[in-house]
Design a protein around this motif. Structure first.
Motif, short mmCIF file in Angstrom:
data_model
loop_
_atom_site.label_atom_id
_atom_site.label_comp_id
_atom_site.label_asym_id
_atom_site.label_seq_id
_atom_site.Cartn_x
_atom_site.Cartn_y
_atom_site.Cartn_z
N SER A 227 25.49 2.27 87.16
CA SER A 227 26.57 1.60 86.45
C SER A 227 27.57 2.61 85.90
N LEU A 238 32.31 -0.76 77.67
CA LEU A 238 31.96 -1.69 78.74
C LEU A 238 30.97 -1.03 79.68
N LEU A 240 29.60 -1.54 83.40
CA LEU A 240 29.85 -2.28 84.64
C LEU A 240 28.98 -1.72 85.75
N GLU A 241 28.25 -2.60 86.42
CA GLU A 241 27.42 -2.17 87.54
C GLU A 241 28.30 -1.72 88.70
N ASN A 242 27.78 -0.76 89.45
CA ASN A 242 28.51 -0.21 90.59
C ASN A 242 28.42 -1.18 91.78
N LYS A 243 29.19 -2.28 91.66
CA LYS A 243 29.18 -3.32 92.69
C LYS A 243 30.62 -3.66 93.06
N GLU A 245 32.21 -6.39 93.31
CA GLU A 245 32.87 -7.41 92.50
C GLU A 245 33.46 -6.87 91.21
N ASN A 246 33.05 -5.65 90.80
CA ASN A 246 33.60 -5.05 89.57
C ASN A 246 34.80 -4.14 89.84
N HIS A 248 37.76 -4.88 90.97
CA HIS A 248 39.01 -5.45 90.46
C HIS A 248 39.12 -5.25 88.96
N LYS A 249 38.02 -5.41 88.23
CA LYS A 249 38.03 -5.24 86.77
C LYS A 249 38.41 -3.81 86.40
N ILE A 250 37.83 -2.83 87.12
CA ILE A 250 38.15 -1.42 86.83
C ILE A 250 39.60 -1.12 87.18
#
Length: 282
Positions: A227, A238, A240-243, A245-246, A248-250
Motif C-alpha cells: 500500500s 490516507l 491506499l492499496e497498490n491496486k 482502482e486507486n 485515479h484517486k492518486i
C-alpha cells in the motif's frame, strides 16, 4: 561464485544448553552480511565458531576456504579482522602506541595507522592513553586495530553499540569504503537501521535458529501490505492499496496538488523481526 563463508548444519551446545541449532548460511565474497538478533540469540557464539575461538559441536564450516583445523594458522589469521567482546588494547599505552605495536606484530608499515584512524574518526585523539578513553572511543580504537592489516574478511560484533549518531555514521561510511575495496564484512547487530543501511543480505537469528534470510529491500517488500501512505497538505493520512482502482484517486490528488508526502508502506526490519519471531530487538 566465490564464498567467503560456508556453514552447513552447524550446532553448538554448552553442557545441556543449545546455543546454535542446525544453522546453514553462505556469505559471498565482497558482501556485507548481517546476522540480526537480540542479546542471547547466539550471534556472538556464531562469530566465535567462525574465527576458531569456540569449536562447533556438529556440522561443517569453511571460512576463506579454510576448515576449522586451520583457523589457528598464521595464514588464516592474517586474512581476518575481528572486533568482538574479546578484543583488547593495552590500557597504559596511547592509541597510536597500541597500533604501532600491532603493526610490528602484523609486520606491516606504520603508515597504515593514519588511514585506519581516519576511518574511525580518531586522528585527533591518537595520543590519548587508552585507560582514559570513553567507552565509545575505546570501541573505535578497537575497530582501528581490527582494520590495521587490511583483512580480506572482517568480523564485527555490535561495532557501533557504544557510539553516538555522528561517529556511528562516520564508521558506516568507512565500512562502506572498505567494502567497495573488496573487504567482506560479517556483521552482528541488533540495530535494524544499521542493518538496513549497510547490509547486502541479512539473517534473523532467534534462540540459535535462523528464521528468515534475504536482502533487506526484498524482505521489506515481501512483508509489506502493498500500500501507499499519503499525507495531504491538510495533514490527513490516507492508506491506499497498490491496486489499479486507486490510480485515479492518486492522480486526482496530484492534479489538485494536495499531496504533501507519499511513500510505500514498507515495514522496517525491526517490525519484520517482531512478526517472524514474536520478539523485539533489544
Amino acid at each position: 561464485m566465490s564464498y567467503a563463508i560456508q556453514v552447513q548444519q552447524v550446532k553448538k551446545t554448552f553442557k545441556q544448553q543449545t546455543a546454535i541449532e542446525d544453522i546453514s548460511l553462505t556469505v559471498k565474497s565482497g558482501e556485507i552480511f548481517g546476522l540480526l538478533g537480540p542479546s542471547g540469540a547466539g550471534k556472538t557464539t556464531m562469530i566465535k565458531i567462525l574465527i576458531g575461538e569456540s569449536p562447533k559441536t556438529a556440522g561443517t564450516v569453511q571460512v576463506l576456504g579454510y576448515s576449522p583445523k586451520h583457523f589457528n594458522s598464521a595464514t588464516f589469521k592474517k586474512q581476518i579482522g575481528v572486533l568482538s567482546d574479546n578484543s583488547a588494547l593495552y590500557d597504559r599505552l596511547t592509541i597510536q602506541d597500541n597500533l604501532q605495536l600491532f603493526c610490528k606484530l602484523y609486520n606491516i608499515a606504520t603508515t597504515q595507522i593514519d588511514t585506519v584512524l581516519q576511518v574511525v574518526n580518531l586522528n585527533d585523539e591518537k595520543h590519548k592513553q587508552v585507560a582514559k578513553l570513553s567507552k565509545g572511543m575505546k570501541q573505535r580504537a578497537l575497530l582501528a586495530k581490527a582494520l590495521l592489516h587490511q583483512p580480506t574478511l572482517l568480523f564485527l560484533d555490535e561495532p557501533t553499540s557504544a557510539l553516538d549518531p555522528v561517529n556511528r555514521e562516520h564508521i558506516h561510511k568507512g565500512l562502506r569504503h572498505l567494502n567497495d575495496q573488496g573487504t567482506t564484512i560479517f556483521l552482528n547487530t541488533h540495530d535494524m537501521d544499521e542493518a538496513t543501511q549497510l547490509c547486502d543480505k541479512v539473517a534473523f537469528l532467534n534462540n540459535g535458529v535462523i528464521q528468515e534470510v534475504g536482502k533487506p529491500d526484498d524482505l521489506r517488500y515481501q512483508y509489506s501490505n502493498q500500500s501507499f501512505q499519503i499525507t495531504t497538505i491538510h495533514n490527513e493520512t490516507l492508506i491506499l492499496e497498490n491496486k489499479p482502482e486507486n490510480a485515479h484517486k492518486i492522480a486526482q490528488l496530484m492534479q489538485n496538488e494536495e499531496i504533501k508526502r507519499m511513500e510505500t508502506n514498507y515495514p522496517t526490519l525491526g517490525e519484520i523481526f517482531l512478526k517472524v519471531t514474536g520478539k523485539e530487538l533489544i
